[in-house]
Motif scaffolding. Structure first.
Motif, PDB file in Angstrom:
ATOM      1  N   THR A 105       0.856  -1.191   0.000  1.00 26.37           N
ATOM      2  CA  THR A 105       0.000   0.000   0.000  1.00 26.37           C
ATOM      3  C   THR A 105       0.885   1.232   0.000  1.00 26.37           C
ATOM      4  O   THR A 105       1.846   1.301   0.772  1.00 26.37           O
ATOM      5  N   VAL A 106       0.580   2.173  -0.866  1.00 29.06           N
ATOM      6  CA  VAL A 106       1.291   3.448  -0.916  1.00 29.06           C
ATOM      7  C   VAL A 106       0.327   4.549  -0.510  1.00 29.06           C
ATOM      8  O   VAL A 106      -0.777   4.642  -1.062  1.00 29.06           O
ATOM      9  N   VAL A 107       0.734   5.348   0.453  1.00 28.43           N
ATOM     10  CA  VAL A 107      -0.084   6.460   0.940  1.00 28.43           C
ATOM     11  C   VAL A 107       0.580   7.773   0.558  1.00 28.43           C
ATOM     12  O   VAL A 107       1.771   7.973   0.828  1.00 28.43           O
ATOM     13  N   VAL A 108      -0.185   8.651  -0.067  1.00 29.44           N
ATOM     14  CA  VAL A 108       0.323   9.966  -0.486  1.00 29.44           C
ATOM     15  C   VAL A 108      -0.522  11.036   0.196  1.00 29.44           C
ATOM     16  O   VAL A 108      -1.749  10.934   0.230  1.00 29.44           O
ATOM     17  N   SER A 109       0.121  12.047   0.725  1.00 25.47           N
ATOM     18  CA  SER A 109      -0.639  13.110   1.389  1.00 25.47           C
ATOM     19  C   SER A 109      -1.199  14.095   0.366  1.00 25.47           C
ATOM     20  O   SER A 109      -0.609  14.307  -0.698  1.00 25.47           O
ATOM     21  N   GLU A 110      -2.344  14.669   0.695  1.00 27.24           N
ATOM     22  CA  GLU A 110      -2.939  15.691  -0.164  1.00 27.24           C
ATOM     23  C   GLU A 110      -1.982  16.863  -0.336  1.00 27.24           C
ATOM     24  O   GLU A 110      -1.888  17.458  -1.421  1.00 27.24           O
ATOM     25  N   GLU A 111      -1.267  17.186   0.735  1.00 31.75           N
ATOM     26  CA  GLU A 111      -0.320  18.304   0.701  1.00 31.75           C
ATOM     27  C   GLU A 111       0.801  18.048  -0.300  1.00 31.75           C
ATOM     28  O   GLU A 111       1.280  18.969  -0.960  1.00 31.75           O
ATOM     29  N   LEU A 112       1.212  16.789  -0.424  1.00 29.11           N
ATOM     30  CA  LEU A 112       2.285  16.449  -1.367  1.00 29.11           C
ATOM     31  C   LEU A 112       1.814  16.620  -2.807  1.00 29.11           C
ATOM     32  O   LEU A 112       2.543  17.157  -3.653  1.00 29.11           O
ATOM     33  N   ILE A 113       0.601  16.173  -3.087  1.00 26.65           N
ATOM     34  CA  ILE A 113       0.052  16.274  -4.441  1.00 26.65           C
ATOM     35  C   ILE A 113      -0.082  17.742  -4.848  1.00 26.65           C
ATOM     36  O   ILE A 113       0.197  18.108  -6.002  1.00 26.65           O
ATOM     37  N   GLN A 114      -0.482  18.580  -3.903  1.00 24.38           N
ATOM     38  CA  GLN A 114      -0.634  20.009  -4.192  1.00 24.38           C
ATOM     39  C   GLN A 114       0.711  20.702  -4.379  1.00 24.38           C
ATOM     40  O   GLN A 114       0.824  21.664  -5.138  1.00 24.38           O
ATOM     41  N   LEU A 115       1.735  20.198  -3.717  1.00 27.02           N
ATOM     42  CA  LEU A 115       3.036  20.872  -3.709  1.00 27.02           C
ATOM     43  C   LEU A 115       3.905  20.546  -4.907  1.00 27.02           C
ATOM     44  O   LEU A 115       4.578  21.431  -5.451  1.00 27.02           O
ATOM     45  N   LEU A 116       3.887  19.290  -5.357  1.00 26.88           N
ATOM     46  CA  LEU A 116       4.868  18.832  -6.343  1.00 26.88           C
ATOM     47  C   LEU A 116       4.360  18.905  -7.778  1.00 26.88           C
ATOM     48  O   LEU A 116       3.156  18.765  -8.035  1.00 26.88           O
ATOM     49  N   ASP A 117       5.307  19.094  -8.702  1.00 23.76           N
ATOM     50  CA  ASP A 117       5.019  18.928 -10.116  1.00 23.76           C
ATOM     51  C   ASP A 117       4.886  17.434 -10.400  1.00 23.76           C
ATOM     52  O   ASP A 117       5.302  16.593  -9.603  1.00 23.76           O
ATOM     53  N   ARG A 118       4.355  17.104 -11.565  1.00 23.45           N
ATOM     54  CA  ARG A 118       4.077  15.690 -11.849  1.00 23.45           C
ATOM     55  C   ARG A 118       5.344  14.844 -11.917  1.00 23.45           C
ATOM     56  O   ARG A 118       5.353  13.704 -11.442  1.00 23.45           O
ATOM     57  N   ASP A 119       6.417  15.368 -12.508  1.00 18.72           N
ATOM     58  CA  ASP A 119       7.641  14.564 -12.580  1.00 18.72           C
ATOM     59  C   ASP A 119       8.261  14.379 -11.192  1.00 18.72           C
ATOM     60  O   ASP A 119       8.853  13.337 -10.900  1.00 18.72           O
ATOM     61  N   GLU A 120       8.096  15.369 -10.317  1.00 12.04           N
ATOM     62  CA  GLU A 120       8.589  15.252  -8.944  1.00 12.04           C
ATOM     63  C   GLU A 120       7.772  14.217  -8.177  1.00 12.04           C
ATOM     64  O   GLU A 120       8.323  13.405  -7.430  1.00 12.04           O
ATOM     65  N   LEU A 121       6.454  14.250  -8.378  1.00 17.21           N
ATOM     66  CA  LEU A 121       5.583  13.276  -7.721  1.00 17.21           C
ATOM     67  C   LEU A 121       5.893  11.863  -8.221  1.00 17.21           C
ATOM     68  O   LEU A 121       5.865  10.901  -7.442  1.00 17.21           O
ATOM     69  N   GLU A 122       6.220  11.742  -9.491  1.00 13.27           N
ATOM     70  CA  GLU A 122       6.580  10.443 -10.047  1.00 13.27           C
ATOM     71  C   GLU A 122       7.843   9.902  -9.379  1.00 13.27           C
ATOM     72  O   GLU A 122       7.952   8.698  -9.119  1.00 13.27           O
ATOM     73  N   GLY A 123       8.796  10.795  -9.098  1.00 14.04           N
ATOM     74  CA  GLY A 123      10.007  10.372  -8.403  1.00 14.04           C
ATOM     75  C   GLY A 123       9.699   9.836  -7.018  1.00 14.04           C
ATOM     76  O   GLY A 123      10.264   8.819  -6.589  1.00 14.04           O
ATOM     77  N   VAL A 124       8.797  10.499  -6.307  1.00 17.43           N
ATOM     78  CA  VAL A 124       8.400  10.053  -4.965  1.00 17.43           C
ATOM     79  C   VAL A 124       7.684   8.701  -5.044  1.00 17.43           C
ATOM     80  O   VAL A 124       7.955   7.793  -4.247  1.00 17.43           O
ATOM     81  N   VAL A 125       6.784   8.570  -6.005  1.00 16.11           N
ATOM     82  CA  VAL A 125       6.050   7.313  -6.176  1.00 16.11           C
ATOM     83  C   VAL A 125       7.017   6.168  -6.479  1.00 16.11           C
ATOM     84  O   VAL A 125       6.902   5.071  -5.911  1.00 16.11           O
ATOM     85  N   ALA A 126       7.978   6.412  -7.363  1.00 15.83           N
ATOM     86  CA  ALA A 126       8.960   5.378  -7.705  1.00 15.83           C
ATOM     87  C   ALA A 126       9.785   4.983  -6.479  1.00 15.83           C
ATOM     88  O   ALA A 126      10.136   3.814  -6.303  1.00 15.83           O
ATOM     89  N   HIS A 127      10.095   5.961  -5.635  1.00 16.11           N
ATOM     90  CA  HIS A 127      10.837   5.692  -4.393  1.00 16.11           C
ATOM     91  C   HIS A 127      10.041   4.756  -3.486  1.00 16.11           C
ATOM     92  O   HIS A 127      10.585   3.779  -2.946  1.00 16.11           O
TER      93      HIS A 127
END
Length: 266
Positions: A105-127
């Motif tokens: 299970t991967v949990v992402v905060s709403e604050e993270l989605i609002q803060l990051l660009d899509r390629d940055e969010l992709e890096g976090v998801v891959a991590h």
């Protein structure tokens, strides 16, 4: 990892040997079965507790289709089953993974989605997917289980080799805590190392370390500005960003962000 893993195994074997000396050889199957049950219990309860503590809810695929798509893509590339995706309001930009391959299970905060660009969010998801792929959560639970077993054995050894009075009871608590702290130093060393590995795997997955490096910079700034968070210490150890300025960096769950960024951009 090999050295630290060998040290943890040695701690466990010494604890089992001590139990056999004090209580007899008949305690061996009890010690082994008890260890397995304890680790399994910590794994199940830890996962449930982490999700519950942040109020994680299923991430709507219609609203966050692009996140589901990037998770599905990288899961397929890593050869793992797509984990459940959840969203939570944590008060800070962060993300974490729990579970194992096939049941992650991967949990992402709403604050993270609002803060990051899509390629940055992709890096976090891959991590986070790298953590699941590498079985890091299971590894950490196993390490924590060893620390608990060693501490319990130390306490009983103190009790049953002393006068079994009130003084021995308090001494057993102190000895157990000290022993557990010593073992946890090595467990936390594994935690810090696994963060570097997950960063490297994410960099390889998205063919660049810069998006994740930028994400870490923004996450650090977002955490420094935040005044209220729902993340407790146990969940903080699972997150992509953790506090490395606690009692000492020796007992931090994460390596310094500056070093992680430097590695990602090297």
């Amino acid at each position: 990892m090999a050295v630290v893993g060998a040290i943890l195994a040695a701690f466990y074997l010494v604890a089992v040997a001590a139990a056999m000396v004090v209580f007899g050889e008949g305690v061996l199957p009890i010690a082994i079965v008890g260890s397995v049950v304890l680790v399994g219990f910590q794994y199940k309860v830890g996962k449930w507790s982490a999700l519950r503590s942040v109020g994680a809810k299923d991430m709507p695929e219609g609203q966050y289709q692009y996140i589901h798509q990037m998770v599905e893509k990288h899961s397929r590339d890593m050869g793992i089953k797509k984990p459940d995706l959840k969203i939570a309001r944590m008060g800070v930009p962060n993300a974490f993974a729990v579970g194992r391959r096939g049941a992650g299970t991967v949990v992402v905060s709403e604050e993270l989605i609002q803060l990051l660009d899509r390629d940055e969010l992709e890096g976090v998801v891959a991590h986070e997917l790298a953590h699941i792929d590498n079985r890091d959560v299971v590894t950490m639970v196993l390490g924590q289980g060893i620390a608990s077993v060693v501490a319990i054995v130390a306490q009983y050894v103190v009790l049953f080799t002393g006068d079994n009075d009130l003084a021995d009871f308090f001494l057993a608590i102190v000895v157990g805590n000290i022993v557990q702290f010593i073992v946890m130093i090595f467990v936390l060393a594994i935690s810090r190392y696994r963060e570097y590995v997950a960063d490297a795997d994410a960099k390889r997955a998205i063919n660049s370390g810069d998006p994740l490096a930028r994400a870490l910079e923004k996450i650090q700034q977002g955490n420094e500005r935040a005044h209220d968070t729902t993340i407790d210490d146990s969940v903080n150890a699972l997150c992509i960003f953790g506090d490395d300025h606690g009692l000492a960096r020796l007992v931090a769950t994460h390596p310094p962000v500056e070093k992680r960024i430097q590695r990602l951009r090297s």
